[in-house]
Design an enzyme around this catalytic site. Structure first.
Site, mmCIF file in Angstrom:
data_model
loop_
_atom_site.group_PDB
_atom_site.id
_atom_site.type_symbol
_atom_site.label_atom_id
_atom_site.label_comp_id
_atom_site.label_asym_id
_atom_site.label_seq_id
_atom_site.Cartn_x
_atom_site.Cartn_y
_atom_site.Cartn_z
ATOM 1 N N ALA A 105 4.329 -0.549 -6.107
ATOM 2 C CA ALA A 105 4.818 0.165 -7.287
ATOM 3 C C ALA A 105 5.768 -0.696 -8.103
ATOM 4 O O ALA A 105 6.245 -1.740 -7.648
ATOM 5 C CB ALA A 105 5.528 1.445 -6.847
ATOM 6 N N ASP B 94 13.846 0.947 6.761
ATOM 7 C CA ASP B 94 13.741 -0.227 5.893
ATOM 8 C C ASP B 94 15.072 -0.516 5.217
ATOM 9 O O ASP B 94 15.143 -0.729 4.005
ATOM 10 C CB ASP B 94 12.647 0.001 4.843
#
Length: 438
Positions: free
Chosen positions: A28, A142
Protein backbone atom coordinates in the site's frame (compact mmCIF):
# COMPACT_ATOMS: atom_id res chain seq x y z
CA UNK A 1 4.12 15.75 -5.27
CA UNK A 2 1.34 15.86 -7.85
CA UNK A 3 -1.07 12.93 -8.10
CA UNK A 4 -2.94 12.01 -11.25
CA UNK A 5 -6.70 12.37 -10.60
CA UNK A 6 -7.44 9.11 -12.38
CA UNK A 7 -5.29 7.26 -9.86
CA UNK A 8 -7.56 8.28 -6.97
CA UNK A 9 -10.56 5.90 -6.68
CA UNK A 10 -14.00 7.33 -7.43
CA UNK A 11 -15.34 6.87 -3.92
CA UNK A 12 -12.34 8.66 -2.44
CA UNK A 13 -12.69 11.56 -4.92
CA UNK A 14 -16.13 12.32 -3.53
CA UNK A 15 -14.67 13.42 -0.19
CA UNK A 16 -10.86 13.22 0.00
CA UNK A 17 -8.48 15.23 -2.18
CA UNK A 18 -4.95 13.77 -2.43
CA UNK A 19 -2.15 16.19 -1.53
CA UNK A 20 1.14 14.28 -1.28
CA UNK A 21 2.70 10.84 -0.79
CA UNK A 22 3.77 10.19 2.80
CA UNK A 23 5.09 6.62 2.61
CA UNK A 24 4.84 3.46 0.56
CA UNK A 25 5.37 -0.26 1.09
CA UNK A 26 4.93 -3.53 -0.71
CA UNK A 27 1.14 -3.61 -0.28
CA UNK A 28 0.00 0.00 0.00
CA UNK A 29 0.82 3.69 -0.17
CA UNK A 30 -0.04 6.32 2.43
CA UNK A 31 -1.07 9.77 1.26
CA UNK A 32 -1.77 13.07 2.89
CA UNK A 33 -5.25 14.11 1.79
CA UNK A 34 -7.81 16.80 2.48
CA UNK A 35 -11.13 15.79 4.00
CA UNK A 36 -13.33 18.30 2.16
CA UNK A 37 -16.36 17.52 4.29
CA UNK A 38 -14.72 18.26 7.67
CA UNK A 39 -12.06 20.64 6.39
CA UNK A 40 -9.03 18.85 7.82
CA UNK A 41 -6.02 16.92 6.55
CA UNK A 42 -5.94 13.15 7.05
CA UNK A 43 -3.77 10.18 6.13
CA UNK A 44 -5.18 7.74 3.56
CA UNK A 45 -3.73 4.24 3.25
CA UNK A 46 -4.55 3.02 -0.26
CA UNK A 47 -3.84 -0.59 -1.14
CA UNK A 48 -2.49 -1.51 -4.53
CA UNK A 49 -4.96 -2.82 -7.07
CA UNK A 50 -2.96 -6.07 -7.24
CA UNK A 51 -3.47 -6.64 -3.50
CA UNK A 52 -6.86 -8.25 -3.97
CA UNK A 53 -6.14 -11.93 -3.35
CA UNK A 54 -8.26 -13.61 -0.68
CA UNK A 55 -5.32 -13.66 1.75
CA UNK A 56 -4.76 -9.93 1.14
CA UNK A 57 -8.40 -9.09 1.85
CA UNK A 58 -8.27 -11.20 4.99
CA UNK A 59 -5.15 -9.44 6.22
CA UNK A 60 -6.61 -6.00 5.52
CA UNK A 61 -9.86 -6.96 7.24
CA UNK A 62 -7.89 -7.99 10.32
CA UNK A 63 -6.12 -4.62 10.37
CA UNK A 64 -9.41 -2.73 10.14
CA UNK A 65 -10.94 -4.81 12.91
CA UNK A 66 -7.90 -4.27 15.12
CA UNK A 67 -7.74 -0.51 14.52
CA UNK A 68 -11.46 -0.15 15.15
CA UNK A 69 -11.02 -1.63 18.64
CA UNK A 70 -8.19 0.68 19.66
CA UNK A 71 -8.75 3.96 21.46
CA UNK A 72 -5.52 5.34 22.87
CA UNK A 73 -3.73 8.70 22.45
CA UNK A 74 -0.53 6.95 21.38
CA UNK A 75 -2.11 4.72 18.75
CA UNK A 76 -2.93 6.14 15.31
CA UNK A 77 -6.71 6.57 15.14
CA UNK A 78 -8.80 4.96 12.37
CA UNK A 79 -11.40 7.38 10.99
CA UNK A 80 -12.87 5.52 8.01
CA UNK A 81 -12.43 2.34 5.96
CA UNK A 82 -14.06 1.16 2.75
CA UNK A 83 -13.68 -0.74 -0.52
CA UNK A 84 -14.00 1.14 -3.80
CA UNK A 85 -15.63 -1.14 -6.41
CA UNK A 86 -16.46 1.52 -8.96
CA UNK A 87 -14.09 -0.24 -11.34
CA UNK A 88 -14.72 -3.99 -11.33
CA UNK A 89 -11.20 -4.61 -12.65
CA UNK A 90 -9.53 -2.25 -10.19
CA UNK A 91 -11.00 -2.86 -6.71
CA UNK A 92 -9.27 -0.63 -4.20
CA UNK A 93 -9.28 -0.91 -0.40
CA UNK A 94 -8.49 2.16 1.67
CA UNK A 95 -8.34 3.36 5.28
CA UNK A 96 -8.55 6.94 6.48
CA UNK A 97 -6.52 7.70 9.61
CA UNK A 98 -5.58 10.72 11.67
CA UNK A 99 -2.67 12.64 10.22
CA UNK A 100 0.34 12.70 12.55
CA UNK A 101 2.40 15.78 11.76
CA UNK A 102 6.07 14.91 12.09
CA UNK A 103 8.19 12.03 10.91
CA UNK A 104 8.64 8.37 11.58
CA UNK A 105 11.41 7.13 13.83
CA UNK A 106 13.21 5.41 10.96
CA UNK A 107 13.80 8.73 9.19
CA UNK A 108 14.97 10.31 12.43
CA UNK A 109 17.52 7.54 13.02
CA UNK A 110 19.08 8.22 9.63
CA UNK A 111 20.52 11.33 11.29
CA UNK A 112 22.31 9.38 14.03
CA UNK A 113 21.73 8.36 17.67
CA UNK A 114 19.27 10.13 19.91
CA UNK A 115 19.69 11.52 23.41
CA UNK A 116 18.75 9.24 26.30
CA UNK A 117 16.01 11.61 27.42
CA UNK A 118 14.29 11.55 24.01
CA UNK A 119 14.67 7.77 23.78
CA UNK A 120 13.06 7.33 27.21
CA UNK A 121 10.16 9.59 26.20
CA UNK A 122 9.54 7.76 22.92
CA UNK A 123 9.87 4.37 24.60
CA UNK A 124 7.41 5.36 27.30
CA UNK A 125 4.71 6.46 24.85
CA UNK A 126 5.13 3.38 22.66
CA UNK A 127 5.09 1.04 25.66
CA UNK A 128 1.88 2.63 26.98
CA UNK A 129 0.34 2.14 23.54
CA UNK A 130 1.40 -1.50 23.57
CA UNK A 131 0.03 -1.89 27.09
CA UNK A 132 -3.37 -0.82 25.76
CA UNK A 133 -3.02 -3.11 22.75
CA UNK A 134 -1.98 -6.12 24.82
CA UNK A 135 -4.82 -5.45 27.25
CA UNK A 136 -7.23 -6.09 24.37
CA UNK A 137 -5.54 -9.38 23.54
CA UNK A 138 -3.77 -7.98 20.47
CA UNK A 139 -0.12 -8.51 19.53
CA UNK A 140 1.35 -5.92 17.14
CA UNK A 141 4.08 -8.26 15.77
CA UNK A 142 5.81 -5.51 13.76
CA UNK A 143 7.24 -2.97 16.21
CA UNK A 144 9.96 -1.16 14.28
CA UNK A 145 11.08 2.46 13.74
CA UNK A 146 9.09 2.88 10.50
CA UNK A 147 5.88 2.13 12.41
CA UNK A 148 6.52 4.70 15.16
CA UNK A 149 5.44 8.23 14.30
CA UNK A 150 7.14 10.96 16.32
CA UNK A 151 6.67 14.66 16.95
CA UNK A 152 8.92 17.01 18.90
CA UNK A 153 8.33 20.21 20.83
CA UNK A 154 9.56 23.49 19.40
CA UNK A 155 12.84 23.24 21.33
CA UNK A 156 13.28 19.57 20.40
CA UNK A 157 13.52 18.51 24.03
CA UNK A 158 10.15 16.77 24.43
CA UNK A 159 9.13 13.88 22.20
CA UNK A 160 5.78 12.19 21.74
CA UNK A 161 5.10 9.06 19.70
CA UNK A 162 2.22 7.11 18.17
CA UNK A 163 2.25 3.47 17.16
CA UNK A 164 0.83 2.65 13.75
CA UNK A 165 0.58 -0.03 11.03
CA UNK A 166 -1.31 -2.97 12.51
CA UNK A 167 -1.26 -4.80 9.19
CA UNK A 168 0.14 -8.04 10.62
CA UNK A 169 -1.24 -7.72 14.15
CA UNK A 170 -2.91 -10.74 15.65
CA UNK A 171 -5.66 -11.25 18.21
CA UNK A 172 -4.23 -13.55 20.87
CA UNK A 173 -1.13 -15.65 20.36
CA UNK A 174 -0.39 -16.49 16.72
CA UNK A 175 2.25 -18.05 14.55
CA UNK A 176 5.16 -15.95 13.40
CA UNK A 177 5.00 -14.04 10.12
CA UNK A 178 5.59 -16.32 7.12
CA UNK A 179 8.73 -15.54 5.15
CA UNK A 180 6.80 -14.30 2.13
CA UNK A 181 5.08 -11.65 4.26
CA UNK A 182 8.30 -10.00 5.45
CA UNK A 183 8.49 -6.33 4.55
CA UNK A 184 11.65 -4.26 4.34
CA UNK A 185 13.13 -3.67 7.78
CA UNK A 186 10.96 -6.14 9.67
CA UNK A 187 13.52 -8.93 9.99
CA UNK A 188 15.93 -6.75 11.96
CA UNK A 189 13.40 -6.43 14.81
CA UNK A 190 12.03 -9.98 15.00
CA UNK A 191 11.88 -11.73 18.34
CA UNK A 192 13.61 -15.13 18.63
CA UNK A 193 10.25 -16.89 18.71
CA UNK A 194 9.25 -15.15 15.48
CA UNK A 195 12.52 -16.23 13.87
CA UNK A 196 11.85 -19.83 14.94
CA UNK A 197 8.30 -19.72 13.55
CA UNK A 198 6.79 -20.36 16.97
CA UNK A 199 3.68 -18.96 18.62
CA UNK A 200 4.04 -15.24 19.24
CA UNK A 201 2.61 -13.39 22.25
CA UNK A 202 2.96 -9.94 23.88
CA UNK A 203 6.55 -10.70 24.96
CA UNK A 204 7.51 -10.60 21.29
CA UNK A 205 6.56 -6.91 21.11
CA UNK A 206 8.64 -6.26 24.23
CA UNK A 207 11.71 -7.80 22.54
CA UNK A 208 11.19 -5.80 19.34
CA UNK A 209 10.77 -2.56 21.29
CA UNK A 210 13.99 -3.35 23.16
CA UNK A 211 15.86 -3.58 19.83
CA UNK A 212 14.28 -0.30 18.69
CA UNK A 213 15.35 1.52 21.87
CA UNK A 214 18.87 0.10 21.59
CA UNK A 215 19.10 1.37 18.03
CA UNK A 216 17.87 4.80 19.13
CA UNK A 217 20.71 5.02 21.65
CA UNK A 218 23.42 3.73 19.30
CA UNK A 219 22.11 4.37 15.74
CA UNK A 220 23.22 0.81 14.97
CA UNK A 221 21.14 -2.25 14.14
CA UNK A 222 21.65 -5.02 16.68
CA UNK A 223 21.34 -7.74 14.03
CA UNK A 224 22.32 -6.35 10.61
CA UNK A 225 22.91 -8.28 7.40
CA UNK A 226 20.82 -10.39 5.01
CA UNK A 227 17.40 -11.48 6.26
CA UNK A 228 18.27 -15.12 6.98
CA UNK A 229 21.53 -14.25 8.72
CA UNK A 230 19.86 -11.52 10.79
CA UNK A 231 17.00 -13.81 11.82
CA UNK A 232 19.33 -16.61 12.89
CA UNK A 233 21.79 -14.37 14.75
CA UNK A 234 19.33 -13.60 17.57
CA UNK A 235 18.83 -17.31 18.21
CA UNK A 236 22.52 -17.66 19.08
CA UNK A 237 23.42 -14.36 20.72
CA UNK A 238 21.97 -11.55 22.78
CA UNK A 239 22.20 -8.10 21.18
CA UNK A 240 25.46 -6.33 21.95
CA UNK A 241 24.98 -3.35 24.24
CA UNK A 242 28.06 -1.09 24.07
CA UNK A 243 29.70 0.43 27.14
CA UNK A 244 28.52 3.86 26.00
CA UNK A 245 25.01 2.89 27.11
CA UNK A 246 24.33 3.89 30.74
CA UNK A 247 24.10 1.04 33.31
CA UNK A 248 20.40 1.60 34.08
CA UNK A 249 19.62 1.39 30.36
CA UNK A 250 21.72 -1.75 30.00
CA UNK A 251 19.77 -3.47 32.76
CA UNK A 252 16.42 -2.68 31.17
CA UNK A 253 17.46 -3.51 27.60
CA UNK A 254 19.03 -6.83 28.62
CA UNK A 255 15.77 -7.80 30.31
CA UNK A 256 13.65 -6.74 27.33
CA UNK A 257 15.82 -8.63 24.83
CA UNK A 258 16.16 -11.87 26.74
CA UNK A 259 16.06 -14.79 24.30
CA UNK A 260 13.51 -16.50 26.52
CA UNK A 261 10.10 -14.84 26.28
CA UNK A 262 9.22 -15.81 29.86
CA UNK A 263 12.23 -13.88 31.18
CA UNK A 264 11.18 -10.55 29.66
CA UNK A 265 9.32 -7.96 31.75
CA UNK A 266 5.64 -7.27 31.14
CA UNK A 267 4.99 -4.21 28.96
CA UNK A 268 3.42 -2.47 31.99
CA UNK A 269 6.70 -2.86 33.89
CA UNK A 270 8.62 -1.60 30.86
CA UNK A 271 6.42 1.51 30.73
CA UNK A 272 7.04 2.25 34.41
CA UNK A 273 10.81 1.78 34.07
CA UNK A 274 10.92 4.06 31.03
CA UNK A 275 8.86 6.67 32.86
CA UNK A 276 11.43 6.71 35.64
CA UNK A 277 14.30 6.89 33.13
CA UNK A 278 12.55 9.74 31.35
CA UNK A 279 12.38 11.75 34.53
CA UNK A 280 15.93 10.88 35.57
CA UNK A 281 17.31 12.01 32.21
CA UNK A 282 15.21 15.19 32.31
CA UNK A 283 16.57 16.01 35.76
CA UNK A 284 20.13 15.95 34.44
CA UNK A 285 19.27 18.78 32.06
CA UNK A 286 17.30 20.95 34.48
CA UNK A 287 18.69 24.31 35.51
CA UNK A 288 18.78 24.93 39.26
CA UNK A 289 18.09 28.60 38.64
CA UNK A 290 14.60 27.75 37.35
CA UNK A 291 13.04 26.39 40.51
CA UNK A 292 9.36 25.59 40.11
CA UNK A 293 8.37 26.80 43.58
CA UNK A 294 10.64 29.43 45.17
CA UNK A 295 10.83 29.99 48.92
CA UNK A 296 9.54 26.58 49.96
CA UNK A 297 8.50 26.31 53.63
CA UNK A 298 10.59 24.03 55.83
CA UNK A 299 8.61 23.40 59.03
CA UNK A 300 5.37 22.37 57.29
CA UNK A 301 7.05 19.76 55.10
CA UNK A 302 9.17 18.46 57.96
CA UNK A 303 6.00 17.86 59.98
CA UNK A 304 4.23 16.16 57.06
CA UNK A 305 7.10 13.74 56.48
CA UNK A 306 7.20 13.03 60.21
CA UNK A 307 3.49 12.18 60.16
CA UNK A 308 3.94 9.95 57.10
CA UNK A 309 6.80 8.06 58.72
CA UNK A 310 4.94 7.65 62.00
CA UNK A 311 1.52 6.65 60.63
CA UNK A 312 2.87 4.27 57.99
CA UNK A 313 5.52 2.88 60.37
CA UNK A 314 8.42 3.41 57.98
CA UNK A 315 11.95 4.59 58.79
CA UNK A 316 12.10 7.22 56.02
CA UNK A 317 9.62 9.68 54.49
CA UNK A 318 10.47 12.47 52.09
CA UNK A 319 8.99 15.35 50.11
CA UNK A 320 10.80 16.36 46.93
CA UNK A 321 9.89 19.18 44.54
CA UNK A 322 11.07 19.43 40.94
CA UNK A 323 13.67 22.18 40.65
CA UNK A 324 14.16 22.56 44.40
CA UNK A 325 17.66 22.46 45.83
CA UNK A 326 16.79 20.09 48.69
CA UNK A 327 14.51 17.38 50.03
CA UNK A 328 12.50 17.35 53.24
CA UNK A 329 13.33 14.08 54.97
CA UNK A 330 12.28 12.45 58.20
CA UNK A 331 14.42 9.44 59.08
CA UNK A 332 15.38 7.34 62.08
CA UNK A 333 18.58 8.54 63.68
CA UNK A 334 20.37 5.27 63.00
CA UNK A 335 19.86 5.56 59.22
CA UNK A 336 22.28 7.33 56.93
CA UNK A 337 20.33 9.57 54.52
CA UNK A 338 22.90 12.20 53.65
CA UNK A 339 23.05 10.82 50.11
CA UNK A 340 19.45 11.86 49.55
CA UNK A 341 19.39 15.32 48.04
CA UNK A 342 17.92 17.52 45.35
CA UNK A 343 15.53 15.65 43.07
CA UNK A 344 16.54 12.17 44.24
CA UNK A 345 13.16 11.41 45.76
CA UNK A 346 11.03 12.66 42.90
CA UNK A 347 9.08 9.76 41.47
CA UNK A 348 9.36 10.15 37.70
CA UNK A 349 6.77 7.49 37.10
CA UNK A 350 4.21 9.30 39.24
CA UNK A 351 4.99 12.56 37.45
CA UNK A 352 4.34 11.02 34.03
CA UNK A 353 1.46 8.72 34.94
CA UNK A 354 0.00 10.86 37.73
CA UNK A 355 -0.60 7.86 39.92
CA UNK A 356 1.09 6.12 42.86
CA UNK A 357 4.06 3.87 42.30
CA UNK A 358 5.02 1.04 44.66
CA UNK A 359 8.15 -1.13 44.70
CA UNK A 360 7.83 -3.84 47.32
CA UNK A 361 11.34 -5.27 46.91
CA UNK A 362 13.91 -3.34 44.89
CA UNK A 363 16.14 -6.39 44.43
CA UNK A 364 13.39 -8.34 42.72
CA UNK A 365 11.39 -5.64 40.97
CA UNK A 366 12.61 -4.46 37.51
CA UNK A 367 10.78 -1.19 38.12
CA UNK A 368 13.60 -0.19 40.47
CA UNK A 369 15.77 0.39 37.38
CA UNK A 370 16.59 4.08 37.16
CA UNK A 371 15.01 4.99 40.51
CA UNK A 372 17.48 7.51 42.00
CA UNK A 373 16.80 6.20 45.52
CA UNK A 374 16.82 2.44 44.96
CA UNK A 375 19.18 1.88 42.02
CA UNK A 376 22.93 2.08 42.78
CA UNK A 377 23.52 2.59 39.06
CA UNK A 378 21.54 5.84 39.35
CA UNK A 379 23.30 7.00 42.49
CA UNK A 380 20.86 5.41 44.92
CA UNK A 381 21.40 3.19 47.94
CA UNK A 382 21.72 -0.59 47.79
CA UNK A 383 20.23 -0.81 51.30
CA UNK A 384 16.76 0.58 50.58
CA UNK A 385 14.30 -2.08 49.43
CA UNK A 386 10.78 -0.59 49.64
CA UNK A 387 9.40 2.54 47.98
CA UNK A 388 5.89 4.01 47.76
CA UNK A 389 5.43 7.43 46.18
CA UNK A 390 2.49 9.61 45.15
CA UNK A 391 2.60 12.69 42.93
CA UNK A 392 2.03 16.20 44.21
CA UNK A 393 -0.69 17.34 41.82
CA UNK A 394 -1.89 20.83 40.98
CA UNK A 395 -5.56 21.51 40.24
CA UNK A 396 -4.84 21.13 36.49
CA UNK A 397 -3.38 17.64 37.19
CA UNK A 398 0.23 18.66 36.49
CA UNK A 399 2.71 17.22 38.96
CA UNK A 400 5.30 19.23 40.92
CA UNK A 401 7.02 16.45 42.83
CA UNK A 402 6.36 13.52 45.12
CA UNK A 403 5.74 12.45 48.69
CA UNK A 404 7.33 9.07 49.28
CA UNK A 405 8.05 6.59 52.07
CA UNK A 406 10.91 4.08 52.14
CA UNK A 407 12.10 1.09 54.12
CA UNK A 408 15.23 -1.02 54.32
CA UNK A 409 13.09 -4.16 54.32
CA UNK A 410 10.73 -5.51 51.63
CA UNK A 411 7.10 -4.85 52.49
CA UNK A 412 3.70 -4.06 51.00
CA UNK A 413 1.28 -1.18 51.45
CA UNK A 414 -2.47 -1.58 51.87
CA UNK A 415 -5.23 0.60 50.49
CA UNK A 416 -5.72 2.48 53.79
CA UNK A 417 -2.05 3.44 54.06
CA UNK A 418 -1.99 4.50 50.42
CA UNK A 419 -5.02 6.72 51.03
CA UNK A 420 -3.19 8.28 53.98
CA UNK A 421 -0.18 8.99 51.79
CA UNK A 422 -2.38 10.59 49.14
CA UNK A 423 -4.14 12.73 51.77
CA UNK A 424 -0.79 13.96 53.06
CA UNK A 425 0.29 14.76 49.50
CA UNK A 426 -2.87 16.85 49.12
CA UNK A 427 -1.91 18.75 52.30
CA UNK A 428 1.54 19.45 50.82
CA UNK A 429 -0.11 20.91 47.72
CA UNK A 430 -2.46 23.01 49.82
CA UNK A 431 0.55 24.45 51.64
CA UNK A 432 2.28 25.18 48.34
CA UNK A 433 -0.83 26.85 46.91
CA UNK A 434 -1.23 28.97 50.07
CA UNK A 435 2.38 30.13 49.97
CA UNK A 436 2.11 30.93 46.25
CA UNK A 437 -0.88 33.18 47.01
CA UNK A 438 0.95 35.03 49.76
Amino acid sequence: MSIEPDFWPTRLRRRYTPLSLIAHGGMAKVYRARDEFLGRDVAVKLFRATATAESDFRRQEVEVNVLARLNHPNVVTLLDAAVDRSDSEDTRIYYVMELVVGSDLKNRLDSGPMGARQVAQIGYWVSTALEHVHGLGIVHRDVKPANILITASADGQTMTAKLGDFGIASVGNARAIPDEEFVTGTVAYLSPEQARGEEVGPASDVYSLGLVLLQCLTATLAFPGPAQHSAMARLLDDPEIPDTVAPQWKQLLRAMTSREAADRPDIHDVALALAQLSFTESGRHRSRSAAVVPGLPDDAFDRITAVAARVLAVPIAAVSIVGSSRMWVTARNDLEVTRLGGDAGVNGTALLRQEPWVIEDARLDPLAVGNPLLSPASGGSDELRFYAGVPLLRADATALGTLCVLDTKPRSIDALDMSTLQDLAAIVMRELDWRAGH
